[in-house]
Design a protein around this motif. Structure first.
Motif, mmCIF file in Angstrom:
data_model
loop_
_atom_site.group_PDB
_atom_site.id
_atom_site.type_symbol
_atom_site.label_atom_id
_atom_site.label_comp_id
_atom_site.label_asym_id
_atom_site.label_seq_id
_atom_site.Cartn_x
_atom_site.Cartn_y
_atom_site.Cartn_z
ATOM 1 N N SER A 1 -12.204 9.771 -74.968
ATOM 2 C CA SER A 1 -11.059 10.088 -75.830
ATOM 3 C C SER A 1 -10.617 8.913 -76.689
ATOM 4 N N ALA A 2 -10.504 7.724 -76.099
ATOM 5 C CA ALA A 2 -10.026 6.576 -76.869
ATOM 6 C C ALA A 2 -10.975 6.258 -78.017
ATOM 7 N N ARG A 3 -12.269 6.354 -77.768
ATOM 8 C CA ARG A 3 -13.248 6.086 -78.825
ATOM 9 C C ARG A 3 -13.170 7.157 -79.907
ATOM 10 N N VAL A 4 -12.984 8.407 -79.517
ATOM 11 C CA VAL A 4 -12.845 9.489 -80.495
ATOM 12 C C VAL A 4 -11.610 9.261 -81.363
ATOM 13 N N ALA A 5 -10.515 8.825 -80.749
ATOM 14 C CA ALA A 5 -9.301 8.550 -81.523
ATOM 15 C C ALA A 5 -9.527 7.405 -82.505
ATOM 16 N N PRO B 1 -10.514 27.064 -77.384
ATOM 17 C CA PRO B 1 -10.380 26.910 -75.927
ATOM 18 C C PRO B 1 -9.615 25.630 -75.600
ATOM 19 N N PRO B 2 -8.872 25.617 -74.500
ATOM 20 C CA PRO B 2 -8.161 24.390 -74.108
ATOM 21 C C PRO B 2 -9.130 23.221 -73.967
ATOM 22 N N MET B 3 -8.669 22.042 -74.333
ATOM 23 C CA MET B 3 -9.504 20.848 -74.233
ATOM 24 C C MET B 3 -9.503 20.362 -72.788
ATOM 25 N N THR B 4 -10.683 20.227 -72.210
ATOM 26 C CA THR B 4 -10.796 19.833 -70.805
ATOM 27 C C THR B 4 -11.236 18.388 -70.628
ATOM 28 N N GLN B 5 -11.810 17.779 -71.668
ATOM 29 C CA GLN B 5 -12.306 16.408 -71.562
ATOM 30 C C GLN B 5 -11.371 15.395 -72.222
ATOM 31 N N ALA B 6 -10.442 15.860 -73.037
ATOM 32 C CA ALA B 6 -9.563 14.964 -73.791
ATOM 33 C C ALA B 6 -8.374 14.522 -72.948
ATOM 34 N N THR B 7 -7.881 13.323 -73.229
ATOM 35 C CA THR B 7 -6.623 12.891 -72.640
ATOM 36 C C THR B 7 -5.490 13.714 -73.255
ATOM 37 N N PRO B 8 -4.343 13.806 -72.589
ATOM 38 C CA PRO B 8 -3.226 14.566 -73.160
ATOM 39 C C PRO B 8 -2.833 14.085 -74.556
ATOM 40 N N ALA C 1 0.475 10.385 -92.148
ATOM 41 C CA ALA C 1 1.224 9.325 -91.462
ATOM 42 C C ALA C 1 1.507 9.706 -90.012
ATOM 43 N N THR C 2 1.908 10.957 -89.788
ATOM 44 C CA THR C 2 2.172 11.412 -88.421
ATOM 45 C C THR C 2 0.882 11.473 -87.614
ATOM 46 N N THR C 3 -0.190 11.926 -88.257
ATOM 47 C CA THR C 3 -1.488 11.977 -87.580
ATOM 48 C C THR C 3 -1.913 10.588 -87.124
ATOM 49 N N ARG C 4 -1.643 9.593 -87.958
ATOM 50 C CA ARG C 4 -2.006 8.223 -87.582
ATOM 51 C C ARG C 4 -1.256 7.791 -86.320
ATOM 52 N N HIS C 5 0.020 8.098 -86.233
ATOM 53 C CA HIS C 5 0.792 7.745 -85.036
ATOM 54 C C HIS C 5 0.230 8.454 -83.800
ATOM 55 N N LEU C 6 -0.108 9.729 -83.952
ATOM 56 C CA LEU C 6 -0.645 10.487 -82.822
ATOM 57 C C LEU C 6 -1.976 9.905 -82.344
ATOM 58 N N LEU C 7 -2.835 9.534 -83.282
ATOM 59 C CA LEU C 7 -4.137 8.986 -82.903
ATOM 60 C C LEU C 7 -3.997 7.583 -82.316
ATOM 61 N N ARG C 8 -3.054 6.809 -82.818
ATOM 62 C CA ARG C 8 -2.823 5.489 -82.224
ATOM 63 C C ARG C 8 -2.339 5.619 -80.789
ATOM 64 N N ASP C 9 -1.501 6.619 -80.544
ATOM 65 C CA ASP C 9 -1.067 6.871 -79.168
ATOM 66 C C ASP C 9 -2.263 7.210 -78.284
ATOM 67 N N ALA C 10 -3.213 7.972 -78.844
ATOM 68 C CA ALA C 10 -4.396 8.358 -78.070
ATOM 69 C C ALA C 10 -5.296 7.161 -77.794
ATOM 70 N N VAL C 11 -5.359 6.217 -78.734
ATOM 71 C CA VAL C 11 -6.139 4.997 -78.503
ATOM 72 C C VAL C 11 -5.494 4.163 -77.405
ATOM 73 N N ALA C 12 -4.165 4.082 -77.440
ATOM 74 C CA ALA C 12 -3.453 3.224 -76.493
ATOM 75 C C ALA C 12 -3.398 3.819 -75.097
ATOM 76 N N ALA C 13 -3.484 5.154 -75.000
ATOM 77 C CA ALA C 13 -3.391 5.799 -73.691
ATOM 78 C C ALA C 13 -4.564 5.380 -72.819
ATOM 79 N N VAL C 14 -4.295 5.068 -71.566
ATOM 80 C CA VAL C 14 -5.345 4.690 -70.618
ATOM 81 C C VAL C 14 -5.744 5.931 -69.843
ATOM 82 N N PRO C 15 -6.966 6.433 -70.040
ATOM 83 C CA PRO C 15 -7.350 7.668 -69.352
ATOM 84 C C PRO C 15 -7.530 7.434 -67.865
ATOM 85 N N PRO C 16 -7.120 8.394 -67.049
ATOM 86 C CA PRO C 16 -7.386 8.268 -65.618
ATOM 87 C C PRO C 16 -8.875 8.369 -65.362
#
Length: 423
Positions: free
Chosen positions: A105-109, A221-228, A249-264
């Motif tokens: 997910s982080a790499r995709v973001a 279909p719901p995303m099963t491999q992506a982080t929230p 601009a909003t998309t950029r914030h959302l994707l930055r959040d996805a990069v910063a999120a640490v996946p379990p």
């Protein structure tokens, strides 16, 4: 081979899609390698319509050629030949995203942020890409993601009846005959990121008509491999109504959040096929003594201050694709990660090493390898082949062993997946 405009000599086809064929070519004036796209023209056009189509395509390609950004494959020239436009572009060493998915997910973001930058620049110049999809995203050997193929790009306000593009990645409003705009490209970006993390497009169907119906009427279909965090960003971009999609601009914030999120760390289950004989080893078990990479420029700072988590190097789907089965991820005492076939004895071991100081010479028989990372080479291994590669100050090693397989090619494929995940 064919010579275009007295300058570009075609060498070999690199790929073929619905919009045309891409060739490797040699620019005999500047003495460099380039990529040339042969645009496919509609077969039902009369002479006058064909001339108008070619003229319009050349004009739109020239407009796209004025875009200059690190995340855009640069267009250098566009020439008519045998009644069709041919677009001359940078030849980027790397791999298209559709050959690498799924990715973490982080790499995709991160890839999404790069393509978003490219789209924002195009939109600022009044240009719609109209064909954002995994096959048109290139991941270079240096890890940089770039948006390619502006061959069917069009200005804002283009004919709504023009259905050029790839249906599975075209926004719903385009099928309804409504004008396309920046939100249409952002929808395609969302569909591309969905495919990049899930391994298949959000509206995958076996029949073209079913694809269109799914895009227009159904939810993915719901995303099963992506982080929230990534799932939130992609879900917002895939809204059916363009007015409900987030702006850039909003998309950029959302994707930055996805990069910063640490996946379990995912729990990977399943069992190995008995008798499998495949091993991928990345920097674990003493193999580093054989590797040697050239030092980078002194004024370029190292990207990595610590090695990545080895257990996130390959996704469950990638392990399954490489081995045909799933396996549990088991951290090793030295910071690596291992997937073991306890019945047949095969294993996958993943690890990394930060490169500092000099290293011993390469092993005998090593050959340079392109299309993987900043620097890579491959050499025979006991029962297989080994790829070593470097990304900035991080080194990795990939060994593939399996009787009867093309081990050199499979080792290269495995290394590409790992390198793409590193970014």
């Amino acid at each position: 081979m064919t010579l275009l405009a007295g300058r570009y000599r075609l060498a070999e086809p690199l790929g073929k899609g619905g919009a045309g064929t891409v060739w490797r070519a040699h620019d005999e004036l500047l003495r460099r390698e380039v990529a040339v796209k042969q645009m496919r023209t509609p077969s039902d056009l009369g002479p006058g319509e064909l001339a108008e189509y070619t003229s319009r395509a050349i004009g739109e390609a020239r407009a796209a050629g004025r875009l200059n950004h690190p995340s855009i494959v640069k267009i250098h020239d566009v020439v008519p030949h045998e009644g069709a436009p041919w677009i001359v572009m940078d030849l980027v060493p790397g791999t298209s995203l559709d050959k690498l998915l799924p990715l973490p997910s982080a790499r995709v973001a991160e890839i999404g942020l790069a393509i978003l930058d490219a789209l924002e620049l195009a939109h600022a110049h009044g240009i719609l890409h109209r064909d954002v999809k995994p096959a048109n995203v290139l991941v270079g050997d240096d890890g940089r993601a770039m948006l390619a193929d502006f061959g069917i790009a069009a200005p804002f306000g283009a004919d709504p009846a023009d259905s050029s593009g790839s249906p599975a990645y075209m926004a719903p409003e385009r099928f309804r005959g409504l004008p396309a705009g920046p939100p249409s490209d952002l929808w395609s970006l969302g569909a591309t990121l969905y495919a990049a993390v899930e391994g298949r497009g959000p509206f995958h169907r076996n029949l073209p008509a079913a694809v269109v119906a799914a895009v227009v009427m159904h939810d993915p279909p719901p995303m099963t491999q992506a982080t929230p965090a990534l799932a939130r960003a992609v879900g917002a971009l895939l809204a059916k109504d363009p007015a409900h999609r987030p702006p850039a601009a909003t998309t950029r914030h959302l994707l930055r959040d996805a990069v910063a999120a640490v996946p379990p760390r995912s729990r990977r289950t399943g069992r190995w096929a008995i008798g499998a004989a495949l091993t991928l080893a990345l920097g674990v078990g003493g193999g580093w003594a054989a590797s040697r990479f050239a030092a980078g420029p002194d004024d370029v700072p190292a990207r990595f201050t610590a090695a990545p988590d080895a257990c996130t190097s390959l996704t469950t789907a990638q392990i399954t694709r490489l081995l045909g089965v799933q396996a549990n991820a088991e951290p090793t005492p030295d910071g690596g990660c291992r997937w073991i076939n306890r019945s047949g004895g095969a294993e996958v071991v993943v690890g990394y090493r930060l490169t500092t100081g000099a290293a011993p010479a390469r092993p005998d028989g090593a050959e340079n390898l392109t299309g993987v990372a900043d620097e890579a080479y491959v050499a025979p291994a006991d029962g297989g082949a080994t790829v070593w590669f470097r990304r900035s100050n991080l080194s990795a090693q990939v060994t593939y062993k399996s009787p009867g397989d093309d081990t050199r090619e499979r080792a290269r494929q495995a290394a590409q997946l790992v390198a793409a995940g590193i970014g």
